[in-house]
Design a protein around this motif. Sequence first.
Motif, PDB file in Angstrom:
ATOM      1  N   ALA A   6       0.825  -1.200   0.000  1.00 38.24           N
ATOM      2  CA  ALA A   6       0.000   0.000   0.000  1.00 38.24           C
ATOM      3  C   ALA A   6       0.864   1.257   0.000  1.00 38.24           C
ATOM      4  CB  ALA A   6      -0.932  -0.005   1.206  1.00 38.24           C
ATOM      5  N   ARG A   7       1.947   1.261   0.796  1.00 38.68           N
ATOM      6  CA  ARG A   7       2.842   2.428   0.818  1.00 38.68           C
ATOM      7  C   ARG A   7       3.514   2.607  -0.532  1.00 38.68           C
ATOM      8  NH1 ARG A   7       5.732   1.505   6.453  1.00 38.68           N
ATOM      9  NH2 ARG A   7       4.684  -0.436   6.165  1.00 38.68           N
ATOM     10  N   ALA A   9       2.356   1.642  -3.451  1.00 40.31           N
ATOM     11  CA  ALA A   9       1.342   2.112  -4.392  1.00 40.31           C
ATOM     12  C   ALA A   9       1.052   3.589  -4.152  1.00 40.31           C
ATOM     13  CB  ALA A   9       0.074   1.273  -4.256  1.00 40.31           C
ATOM     14  N   TRP A  10       0.971   3.988  -2.889  1.00 34.13           N
ATOM     15  CA  TRP A  10       0.736   5.391  -2.559  1.00 34.13           C
ATOM     16  C   TRP A  10       1.871   6.266  -3.076  1.00 34.13           C
ATOM     17  CZ3 TRP A  10      -2.859   8.676  -1.442  1.00 34.13           C
ATOM     18  CH2 TRP A  10      -2.522   9.916  -0.941  1.00 34.13           C
ATOM     19  N   ALA A  11       3.099   5.839  -2.866  1.00 27.67           N
ATOM     20  CA  ALA A  11       4.257   6.608  -3.328  1.00 27.67           C
ATOM     21  C   ALA A  11       4.228   6.763  -4.845  1.00 27.67           C
ATOM     22  CB  ALA A  11       5.551   5.939  -2.887  1.00 27.67           C
ATOM     23  N   LEU A  13       1.534   6.756  -6.756  1.00 20.43           N
ATOM     24  CA  LEU A  13       0.457   7.695  -7.080  1.00 20.43           C
ATOM     25  C   LEU A  13       0.880   9.140  -6.827  1.00 20.43           C
ATOM     26  CD1 LEU A  13      -2.669   5.834  -5.671  1.00 20.43           C
ATOM     27  CD2 LEU A  13      -2.166   6.327  -8.063  1.00 20.43           C
ATOM     28  N   VAL A  14       1.564   9.362  -5.720  1.00 16.10           N
ATOM     29  CA  VAL A  14       2.039  10.705  -5.401  1.00 16.10           C
ATOM     30  C   VAL A  14       3.033  11.179  -6.459  1.00 16.10           C
ATOM     31  CG1 VAL A  14       3.412  12.059  -3.754  1.00 16.10           C
ATOM     32  CG2 VAL A  14       1.596  10.545  -2.931  1.00 16.10           C
ATOM     33  N   GLU A  16       3.288  10.226  -9.558  1.00 16.32           N
ATOM     34  CA  GLU A  16       2.573  10.485 -10.811  1.00 16.32           C
ATOM     35  C   GLU A  16       1.818  11.813 -10.739  1.00 16.32           C
ATOM     36  OE1 GLU A  16      -0.908   8.627 -13.661  1.00 16.32           O
ATOM     37  OE2 GLU A  16      -0.104   7.397 -12.041  1.00 16.32           O
TER      38      GLU A  16
END
Length: 72
Positions: A6-7, A9-11, A13-14, A16
Motif C-alpha cells: 500500500a505504501r 502504491a501510494w508513493a 500515485l504521489v 505520478e
Amino acid sequence: MSAVVARGAWAALVAEAQARRRAREERGRPRVLVGTATCGRAAGALEVEAAIRRTLQEREIDAIIMPVGCMG
C-alpha cells in the motif's frame, strides 16, 4: 493488501500526481515522452533518454523529458 504494498502504491500515485502537476505548470515548454517500461528499456530507452538530455543541453533547448510507461 499489505502495508508495504500500500505504501509503495501510494508513493507511485504521489509521484505520478507531482509529475502531472509539473507538466501542467510547464505547458509552454516542449515535452519529449520516452517509453521506459520494461519493453522500452530492453530496446534501449534509457540510452535514448540520456542522448536526448545531452542533445537538448548542448543546444540549450529548455524542454521537459518525461519517462513514461509502455508506448505500446
